[in-house]
Design a protein around this motif. Structure first.
Motif, PDB file in Angstrom:
ATOM      1  N   LYS A 194     -33.224 -59.631 -55.415  1.00  0.00           N
ATOM      2  CA  LYS A 194     -32.356 -60.403 -56.322  1.00  0.00           C
ATOM      3  C   LYS A 194     -33.138 -61.425 -57.130  1.00  0.00           C
ATOM      4  O   LYS A 194     -32.847 -61.658 -58.295  1.00  0.00           O
ATOM      5  N   ARG A 195     -34.155 -62.012 -56.529  1.00  0.00           N
ATOM      6  CA  ARG A 195     -34.970 -63.002 -57.241  1.00  0.00           C
ATOM      7  C   ARG A 195     -35.719 -62.347 -58.394  1.00  0.00           C
ATOM      8  O   ARG A 195     -35.808 -62.892 -59.493  1.00  0.00           O
ATOM      9  N   GLU A 196     -36.242 -61.141 -58.171  1.00  0.00           N
ATOM     10  CA  GLU A 196     -36.968 -60.433 -59.230  1.00  0.00           C
ATOM     11  C   GLU A 196     -36.043 -59.975 -60.357  1.00  0.00           C
ATOM     12  O   GLU A 196     -36.453 -59.906 -61.510  1.00  0.00           O
ATOM     13  N   LEU A 197     -34.810 -59.664 -60.017  1.00  0.00           N
ATOM     14  CA  LEU A 197     -33.850 -59.216 -61.028  1.00  0.00           C
ATOM     15  C   LEU A 197     -33.133 -60.368 -61.722  1.00  0.00           C
ATOM     16  O   LEU A 197     -32.512 -60.167 -62.771  1.00  0.00           O
ATOM     17  N   ALA A 198     -33.227 -61.562 -61.178  1.00  0.00           N
ATOM     18  CA  ALA A 198     -32.503 -62.719 -61.718  1.00  0.00           C
ATOM     19  C   ALA A 198     -32.735 -62.956 -63.214  1.00  0.00           C
ATOM     20  O   ALA A 198     -31.775 -63.219 -63.937  1.00  0.00           O
ATOM     21  N   PRO A 199     -33.965 -62.848 -63.731  1.00  0.00           N
ATOM     22  CA  PRO A 199     -34.148 -63.082 -65.170  1.00  0.00           C
ATOM     23  C   PRO A 199     -33.384 -62.099 -66.062  1.00  0.00           C
ATOM     24  O   PRO A 199     -33.162 -62.365 -67.236  1.00  0.00           O
ATOM     25  N   PHE A 200     -32.978 -60.975 -65.505  1.00  0.00           N
ATOM     26  CA  PHE A 200     -32.293 -59.945 -66.287  1.00  0.00           C
ATOM     27  C   PHE A 200     -30.784 -59.949 -66.085  1.00  0.00           C
ATOM     28  O   PHE A 200     -30.075 -59.166 -66.697  1.00  0.00           O
ATOM     29  N   SER A 201     -30.278 -60.824 -65.221  1.00  0.00           N
ATOM     30  CA  SER A 201     -28.895 -60.686 -64.767  1.00  0.00           C
ATOM     31  C   SER A 201     -27.829 -61.302 -65.663  1.00  0.00           C
ATOM     32  O   SER A 201     -26.672 -60.946 -65.552  1.00  0.00           O
ATOM     33  N   SER A 202     -28.151 -62.214 -66.543  1.00  0.00           N
ATOM     34  CA  SER A 202     -27.107 -62.838 -67.349  1.00  0.00           C
ATOM     35  C   SER A 202     -27.612 -63.065 -68.762  1.00  0.00           C
ATOM     36  O   SER A 202     -28.653 -63.689 -68.943  1.00  0.00           O
ATOM     37  N   PRO A 203     -26.966 -62.592 -69.780  1.00  0.00           N
ATOM     38  CA  PRO A 203     -25.836 -61.669 -69.754  1.00  0.00           C
ATOM     39  C   PRO A 203     -26.272 -60.284 -69.305  1.00  0.00           C
ATOM     40  O   PRO A 203     -27.453 -60.048 -69.084  1.00  0.00           O
ATOM     41  N   SER A 204     -25.343 -59.365 -69.227  1.00  0.00           N
ATOM     42  CA  SER A 204     -25.642 -58.048 -68.650  1.00  0.00           C
ATOM     43  C   SER A 204     -26.580 -57.209 -69.502  1.00  0.00           C
ATOM     44  O   SER A 204     -27.284 -56.353 -68.980  1.00  0.00           O
ATOM     45  N   SER A 205     -26.625 -57.414 -70.809  1.00  0.00           N
ATOM     46  CA  SER A 205     -27.462 -56.573 -71.670  1.00  0.00           C
ATOM     47  C   SER A 205     -28.940 -56.564 -71.273  1.00  0.00           C
ATOM     48  O   SER A 205     -29.560 -55.501 -71.281  1.00  0.00           O
ATOM     49  N   PRO A 206     -29.557 -57.708 -70.904  1.00  0.00           N
ATOM     50  CA  PRO A 206     -30.961 -57.645 -70.496  1.00  0.00           C
ATOM     51  C   PRO A 206     -31.196 -56.810 -69.243  1.00  0.00           C
ATOM     52  O   PRO A 206     -32.313 -56.405 -68.976  1.00  0.00           O
ATOM     53  N   MET A 207     -30.144 -56.547 -68.453  1.00  0.00           N
ATOM     54  CA  MET A 207     -30.314 -55.763 -67.237  1.00  0.00           C
ATOM     55  C   MET A 207     -30.754 -54.334 -67.554  1.00  0.00           C
ATOM     56  O   MET A 207     -31.269 -53.643 -66.688  1.00  0.00           O
ATOM     57  N   VAL A 208     -30.589 -53.887 -68.797  1.00  0.00           N
ATOM     58  CA  VAL A 208     -31.056 -52.550 -69.158  1.00  0.00           C
ATOM     59  C   VAL A 208     -32.571 -52.515 -69.342  1.00  0.00           C
ATOM     60  O   VAL A 208     -33.157 -51.436 -69.373  1.00  0.00           O
ATOM     61  N   ALA A 209     -33.219 -53.669 -69.434  1.00  0.00           N
ATOM     62  CA  ALA A 209     -34.673 -53.692 -69.634  1.00  0.00           C
ATOM     63  C   ALA A 209     -35.421 -52.971 -68.517  1.00  0.00           C
ATOM     64  O   ALA A 209     -36.278 -52.123 -68.801  1.00  0.00           O
ATOM     65  N   PRO A 210     -35.137 -53.261 -67.231  1.00  0.00           N
ATOM     66  CA  PRO A 210     -35.837 -52.488 -66.186  1.00  0.00           C
ATOM     67  C   PRO A 210     -35.549 -51.000 -66.272  1.00  0.00           C
ATOM     68  O   PRO A 210     -36.445 -50.175 -66.057  1.00  0.00           O
ATOM     69  N   ASP A 211     -34.306 -50.634 -66.610  1.00  0.00           N
ATOM     70  CA  ASP A 211     -33.970 -49.210 -66.760  1.00  0.00           C
ATOM     71  C   ASP A 211     -34.782 -48.577 -67.886  1.00  0.00           C
ATOM     72  O   ASP A 211     -35.310 -47.475 -67.743  1.00  0.00           O
ATOM     73  N   PHE A 212     -34.889 -49.270 -69.005  1.00  0.00           N
ATOM     74  CA  PHE A 212     -35.652 -48.753 -70.136  1.00  0.00           C
ATOM     75  C   PHE A 212     -37.108 -48.540 -69.758  1.00  0.00           C
ATOM     76  O   PHE A 212     -37.693 -47.490 -70.034  1.00  0.00           O
ATOM     77  N   ILE A 213     -37.710 -49.526 -69.106  1.00  0.00           N
ATOM     78  CA  ILE A 213     -39.129 -49.443 -68.735  1.00  0.00           C
ATOM     79  C   ILE A 213     -39.378 -48.253 -67.816  1.00  0.00           C
ATOM     80  O   ILE A 213     -40.301 -47.465 -68.034  1.00  0.00           O
ATOM     81  N   VAL A 214     -38.549 -48.103 -66.796  1.00  0.00           N
ATOM     82  CA  VAL A 214     -38.741 -46.996 -65.848  1.00  0.00           C
ATOM     83  C   VAL A 214     -38.526 -45.657 -66.534  1.00  0.00           C
ATOM     84  O   VAL A 214     -39.313 -44.720 -66.362  1.00  0.00           O
ATOM     85  N   CYS A 215     -37.478 -45.541 -67.340  1.00  0.00           N
ATOM     86  CA  CYS A 215     -37.218 -44.273 -68.041  1.00  0.00           C
ATOM     87  C   CYS A 215     -38.328 -43.948 -69.034  1.00  0.00           C
ATOM     88  O   CYS A 215     -38.735 -42.799 -69.173  1.00  0.00           O
TER      89      CYS A 215
END
Length: 96
Positions: A46-67
């Protein structure tokens, strides 16, 4: 479909989305065939994902990188259609 494409059970799979409808129960049969099924929540705390968690749009960044770094990606129909288009465009640029 993955078996038909020649993927073996030791392939690393990444679910690039939020929670899958139906949760773990929905993914149980896929995980039985391909035990190396991962998500950002399973790979990062959760700590590593925290910078991406609000708002929800940045949460796609890890998905984009992995894909983008993966060999193959495919998406579910409900996924926002911009992501597959961006990944396809990025993939085209990577091969130039």
């Amino acid at each position: 479909m993955l078996r038909a494409l020649g993927f073996e059970s030791d392939v690393q799979l990444y679910v690039a989305s939020g929670e899958v409808y139906g949760g773990d129960e929905t993914l149980a049969s896929l995980k039985a065939l391909f035990p190396n099924l991962h998500s950002k929540e399973a790979l990062a705390n959760k700590r590593e994902l925290a910078p991406f968690s609000s708002p929800s749009s940045p949460m796609v960044a890890p998905d984009f990188i992995v894909c983008d770094e993966g060999d193959v990606f495919f998406y579910q129909q409900q996924w926002k259609l911009n992501m597959p288009k961006i990944l396809a465009g990025q993939s085209s640029l990577n091969f130039m």
